[in-house]
Enzyme design. Structure first.
Site, PDB file in Angstrom:
ATOM      1  N   SER A  54     179.222  46.422 139.922  1.00 35.04           N
ATOM      2  CA  SER A  54     178.832  47.080 141.199  1.00 35.04           C
ATOM      3  C   SER A  54     177.297  47.813 140.706  1.00 35.04           C
ATOM      4  CB  SER A  54     179.860  48.019 141.409  1.00 35.04           C
ATOM      5  OG  SER A  54     180.345  49.024 140.734  1.00 35.04           O
ATOM      6  N   CYS A  84     186.795  43.026 144.408  1.00 36.72           N
ATOM      7  CA  CYS A  84     186.351  43.877 143.250  1.00 36.72           C
ATOM      8  C   CYS A  84     185.351  44.681 143.452  1.00 36.72           C
ATOM      9  CB  CYS A  84     186.336  43.071 142.133  1.00 36.72           C
ATOM     10  SG  CYS A  84     186.443  43.847 140.469  1.00 36.72           S
ATOM     11  N   HIS A 181     190.931  39.283 142.298  1.00 37.44           N
ATOM     12  CA  HIS A 181     190.153  38.189 142.381  1.00 37.44           C
ATOM     13  C   HIS A 181     190.791  36.870 142.966  1.00 37.44           C
ATOM     14  CE1 HIS A 181     186.494  40.136 140.441  1.00 37.44           C
ATOM     15  NE2 HIS A 181     187.748  40.714 139.639  1.00 37.44           N
ATOM     16  N   GLU A 183     189.473  34.398 143.834  1.00 39.47           N
ATOM     17  CA  GLU A 183     188.584  33.098 143.377  1.00 39.47           C
ATOM     18  C   GLU A 183     188.939  32.750 142.212  1.00 39.47           C
ATOM     19  OE1 GLU A 183     187.797  36.213 143.670  1.00 39.47           O
ATOM     20  OE2 GLU A 183     186.298  36.862 142.055  1.00 39.47           O
TER      21      GLU A 183
END
Lengths: 201, 299
Positions: A54, A84, A181, A183
């Site tokens: 981030s 996240c 996550h 993904e």
């Protein structure tokens, strides 16, 4: 599976697990576009903020001038899903960020960065999700959690930590955020949940 | 490692997953907490703690080892991004120490003096994930077989000469492409030639990619170097001596971060390459005596 009629969903592509989100969205029938410049926001039906660091994304967002256009787009109702680091970017308030770290906001929560600890504390687990029949297998990597959520925020999933309950999947209007996550697992149900919201407009 | 609640830590997916989150980013070598903070503020996705940057190891000679635990703790305390640290090839006790200190990734690295010239660390038994260097696909797959969760090209560290990193990236890429193209019944001999386990060779042939993230390392000194490596197929970039051995580390670090993200945009690379001051003084790899070539360490 990407059809000409699917919604056009951007994936912020400054850094992080971009390809995995692109693949998941495409598998759900969306058209996708990598977003690194303000002009690439034009015409999007939705946007995904991927996992990554981030602090790096915050810096690059400001450097390329994407931060203000994104704040405006989210405030104007662009459907957004953040996983996240993406959840951190969407949080209105941040705990344990670096000095000067900013977020885009849009989600009325206080988010704690690296809340579960360092990499050796990263984990995967089955998670019950409101509205889904079967649990989601969730991968948490140096993950954040929601420390406090405003009254308009729905908590869709939470984990028990030291006797307390920490929200890890939340939704407020058109903003969806997960600390984990989806993904990384090949289970596209949360991407479909997000795309259902995109379709409702 | 499993608990009663069905929660698993240190799985292959969790170990490989952190590397997935670092993609498109720059991991910077640091030797002090102050350097680590500069790296974080410049947009590094992680820092690599070591006792001396490779260029200094070359200049000063001697045995290069794991960094002082006090220094690693200081770096962990100074930044909030992942902290990696280097252990010597085969030195499983240095690796245990690094795991105990709480580092997020261990680099079993040829930049340090090897502790074992026959065996690499048996990495699968650790809770912390490992990244290892490779010069070709066979070496990469041997490291994966030992439990590595991320691979980086070796390049030639501490030189500022990117040519070996280029060779290693091109070699790995073309070897993967070849595996994906040959008939399945030729994969057994391919595995023998690569010196790699058949199952991993077959997996690469089927998917057309490494099963883990592939970064590049070794000799990257400029924004253009980083961008070229990304275009050659790297998922991200390690920069060692290139930042803190240069004239203006703050500016160069931020420029390499931007060049990595916009690796396909020469206008951005031109813009960020201006006014960076002196790049690190380089050494041509060809001028290095064979015994001083770090990429030859490990097998």
């Amino acid at each position: 599976m990407t059809g000409p009629d699917g919604p056009l969903v951007g994936v912020l592509a400054l850094q992080g697990a971009v390809a995995e989100h692109v693949a998941a969205l495409a598998a759900c029938g969306a058209r996708t576009r990598a977003v690194r410049r303000p002009a690439e926001l034009a015409g999007l039906d939705g946007l995904v903020l991927p996992g990554g660091e981030s602090t790096t994304m915050d810096l690059l967002l400001r450097t390329v001038g994407l931060d203000e256009p994104l704040r405006t787009a989210i405030a104007d109702g662009l459907p957004v899903y953040g996983s996240c680091a993406g959840m951190i970017l969407l949080a209105d308030r941040l705990v344990d960020g670096v000095a000067g770290q900013r977020t885009l906001g849009g989600l009325d929560v206080t988010c704690r960065r690296n809340a579960f600890g360092r990499q050796v504390d990263s984990f995967e687990t089955d998670l019950d999700v409101v509205g889904l029949d079967e649990p989601v297998h969730a991968v948490f990597i140096r993950a954040p959690w929601v420390e406090e959520a405003g009254g308009d925020v729905e908590v869709l999933a939470a984990v028990e930590v030291d006797g307390g309950t920490r929200p890890v999947l939340v939704r407020q209007g058109r903003v969806l955020a997960s600390a984990f996550h989806p993904e990384l697992t090949g289970d596209h149900r949360l991407h479909r949940l997000f795309l259902d919201g995109v379709a409702r407009g | 490692m499993s608990t009663d609640s069905g929660t698993d830590t240190s799985t292959s997916r969790v170990k490989r997953g952190l590397a997935e989150m670092l993609k498109g980013g720059v991991i910077m070598d640091v030797v002090t907490p102050e350097q680590a903070k500069i790296a974080e503020d410049a947009g590094a996705v992680a820092v690599m703690a070591l006792e001396r940057v490779p260029a200094d190891i070359r200049a000063q000679g001697g045995v290069a080892r794991m960094s002082d635990p006090d220094m690693i703790e200081g770096i962990i305390g100074a930044v909030s991004i992942p902290v990696m640290a280097k252990a010597r090839i085969g030195h499983f006790v240095e690796a245990r120490v690094l795991q105990s200190l709480g580092v997020d990734y261990i680099d079993e690295s040829e930049v340090l003096t090897p502790a074992d010239y026959a065996h690499h660390i048996d990495k699968a038994g650790f809770r912390v994930p490992f990244v290892c260097g490779a010069t070709d696909l066979g070496e990469a797959l041997r490291r994966l077989s030992e439990g590595a969760a991320m691979i980086r090209s070796k390049g030639e560290a501490g030189t500022g000469d990117v040519s070996n990193a280029t060779t290693h990236m091109r070699t790995i890429r073309s070897q993967i492409a070849r595996l994906a193209a040959i008939p399945a019944d030729e994969l057994h001999v391919a595995a023998k030639e690569l010196g790699a386990p058949y199952d991993l060779v077959a997996e690469v042939a089927r998917t057309g990619t490494l099963p883990v993230v592939l970064f590049t390392a070794g000799g990257i000194a400029t924004p253009a170097d980083a961008a070229m490596m990304m275009q050659l197929g790297a998922d991200g970039v390690f920069v060692g001596s290139g930042i803190f051995a240069s004239g203006d580390p703050v500016a160069r670090a931020a420029a390499i971060v931007q060049a990595t993200t916009f690796h396909d945009d020469p206008d951005v690379i031109a813009k960020v390459s201006r006014g960076l001051g002196a790049a690190m003084v380089g050494i041509n790899v060809d001028d290095l005596p064979v015994a001083h070539r770090l990429a030859d360490r490990g097998w």
